[in-house]
Scaffold this motif. Structure first.
Motif, PDB file in Angstrom:
ATOM      1  N   ALA A  71      27.714  39.181  43.600  1.00  0.00           N
ATOM      2  CA  ALA A  71      27.694  38.550  43.123  1.00  0.00           C
ATOM      3  C   ALA A  71      28.438  38.167  41.876  1.00  0.00           C
ATOM      4  O   ALA A  71      29.520  38.655  41.327  1.00  0.00           O
ATOM      5  N   ILE A  72      29.088  37.224  42.563  1.00  0.00           N
ATOM      6  CA  ILE A  72      30.436  36.210  41.822  1.00  0.00           C
ATOM      7  C   ILE A  72      30.111  35.274  40.949  1.00  0.00           C
ATOM      8  O   ILE A  72      28.826  34.329  41.069  1.00  0.00           O
ATOM      9  N   ALA A  73      30.563  35.186  39.818  1.00  0.00           N
ATOM     10  CA  ALA A  73      30.554  34.873  38.649  1.00  0.00           C
ATOM     11  C   ALA A  73      31.919  33.526  38.038  1.00  0.00           C
ATOM     12  O   ALA A  73      32.643  34.033  38.336  1.00  0.00           O
ATOM     13  N   TRP A  74      31.381  32.426  38.401  1.00  0.00           N
ATOM     14  CA  TRP A  74      32.175  31.358  38.268  1.00  0.00           C
ATOM     15  C   TRP A  74      32.428  30.784  36.464  1.00  0.00           C
ATOM     16  O   TRP A  74      30.993  29.884  36.916  1.00  0.00           O
ATOM     17  N   LEU A  75      33.181  30.908  36.140  1.00  0.00           N
ATOM     18  CA  LEU A  75      33.979  30.356  34.723  1.00  0.00           C
ATOM     19  C   LEU A  75      33.888  28.284  35.386  1.00  0.00           C
ATOM     20  O   LEU A  75      34.339  28.080  35.625  1.00  0.00           O
ATOM     21  N   PRO A  76      33.173  28.073  34.175  1.00  0.00           N
ATOM     22  CA  PRO A  76      33.285  26.994  34.251  1.00  0.00           C
ATOM     23  C   PRO A  76      34.928  25.562  34.625  1.00  0.00           C
ATOM     24  O   PRO A  76      35.534  26.412  33.358  1.00  0.00           O
ATOM     25  N   GLY A  77      34.793  24.789  35.843  1.00  0.00           N
ATOM     26  CA  GLY A  77      36.130  24.165  35.522  1.00  0.00           C
ATOM     27  C   GLY A  77      36.993  25.296  35.711  1.00  0.00           C
ATOM     28  O   GLY A  77      38.793  24.877  35.484  1.00  0.00           O
ATOM     29  N   ARG A  78      36.597  26.324  36.611  1.00  0.00           N
ATOM     30  CA  ARG A  78      37.899  26.887  37.381  1.00  0.00           C
ATOM     31  C   ARG A  78      36.990  27.703  39.062  1.00  0.00           C
ATOM     32  O   ARG A  78      35.708  27.262  39.181  1.00  0.00           O
ATOM     33  N   GLU A  89      41.073  35.554  32.995  1.00  0.00           N
ATOM     34  CA  GLU A  89      42.391  35.793  34.377  1.00  0.00           C
ATOM     35  C   GLU A  89      41.745  34.781  35.599  1.00  0.00           C
ATOM     36  O   GLU A  89      43.598  34.449  35.651  1.00  0.00           O
ATOM     37  N   GLN A  90      41.422  36.163  35.867  1.00  0.00           N
ATOM     38  CA  GLN A  90      40.748  35.392  37.141  1.00  0.00           C
ATOM     39  C   GLN A  90      40.167  34.088  37.461  1.00  0.00           C
ATOM     40  O   GLN A  90      40.443  33.430  38.381  1.00  0.00           O
ATOM     41  N   GLY A  91      39.552  34.114  36.572  1.00  0.00           N
ATOM     42  CA  GLY A  91      38.629  32.088  36.830  1.00  0.00           C
ATOM     43  C   GLY A  91      37.335  33.410  37.159  1.00  0.00           C
ATOM     44  O   GLY A  91      36.721  32.231  36.985  1.00  0.00           O
ATOM     45  N   ILE A 138      43.698  39.118  47.283  1.00  0.00           N
ATOM     46  CA  ILE A 138      42.921  41.102  46.467  1.00  0.00           C
ATOM     47  C   ILE A 138      42.146  40.301  45.226  1.00  0.00           C
ATOM     48  O   ILE A 138      42.636  39.707  44.748  1.00  0.00           O
ATOM     49  N   VAL A 139      40.916  40.714  45.248  1.00  0.00           N
ATOM     50  CA  VAL A 139      39.597  40.075  43.558  1.00  0.00           C
ATOM     51  C   VAL A 139      40.449  41.670  43.191  1.00  0.00           C
ATOM     52  O   VAL A 139      40.541  42.397  43.130  1.00  0.00           O
ATOM     53  N   SER A 140      40.121  41.278  41.518  1.00  0.00           N
ATOM     54  CA  SER A 140      39.560  42.187  41.060  1.00  0.00           C
ATOM     55  C   SER A 140      38.388  42.427  40.710  1.00  0.00           C
ATOM     56  O   SER A 140      37.580  41.499  40.350  1.00  0.00           O
TER      57      SER A 140
END
Ligand SMILES: [Fe+2]
Length: 187
Positions: free
Chosen positions: A75-82, A55-57, A182-184
């Motif tokens: 630590a922030i993980a980023w989905l591919p293409g997001r 949902e957040q990407g 605001i981030v989840s």
């Protein structure tokens, strides 16, 4: 292998916070600590930190936060293409690439800031940060983040205050609007 735990990083951050007031000097001193933490990622980087919400990407994992919300380490993980829309942080920020490239687009605000909810941005730069690359951002700096790769990327984020407690903004480039960001958090 370099040994440097998140607890040791936090101790160093507390020392800087207690002795340095100039924001640019804080960034100057935190930058090498972020790099050291990346070089010592075997001390703290777990599979769980690659988790991200569709949902957040991206997925935000708290590694440390002081009781008053200062000195937040995530630590922030980023989905591919997001990615994340252009935003500021409401505090200083030091971000270090840990695994995989992340594109950062940098923006400057060009309106006078007097109209609530309205913001015009102009793109002023772009850079791709990979493992060991560090970007240090003073309060008010605006960037957007994107994972152009085909696998989950992870970066280490150090903030002067937890970003959900700084009344910061995200910006819509199409509608020229500013709104709270605001981030989840991942559990
Ligand atoms: Fe950011």
């Amino acid at each position: 292998m370099v040994s440097y735990t998140i607890a040791e990083l936090v101790e160093d951050l507390r020392r800087i916070q207690a002795t340095v007031s100039d924001e640019l000097e804080i960034l100057h001193q935190v930058r090498p600590l972020a790099l050291k933490a990346v070089q010592a990622k075997d001390c703290w980087l777990t599979e769980k930190l690659y988790g991200a919400s569709e949902e957040q990407g991206f997925g935000v994992h708290m590694l440390h936060e002081e009781p008053d919300h200062s000195l937040a380490v995530m630590a922030i993980a980023w989905l591919p293409g997001r990615g994340a829309a252009p935003h500021d942080h409401g505090t200083w920020a030091v971000v270090a690439g840990v695994d995989g490239p992340e594109r950062n687009d940098f923006y400057k605000r060009v309106d006078d800031g007097t109209q609530t909810g309205y913001a015009e941005l102009r793109k002023v730069g772009q850079n791709v940060y990979s493992e060991g690359d560090v970007v240090a951002m003073p309060s008010g700096m605006i960037h957007g983040v994107w994972n152009d790769g085909d696998s989950v990327s992870v970066s280490l984020h150090i903030y002067g205050k937890h970003i959900n407690h700084t009344a910061r903004s995200k910006y819509d480039l199409e509608s020229n609007t500013a709104s709270p960001f605001i981030v989840s958090l991942e559990s």
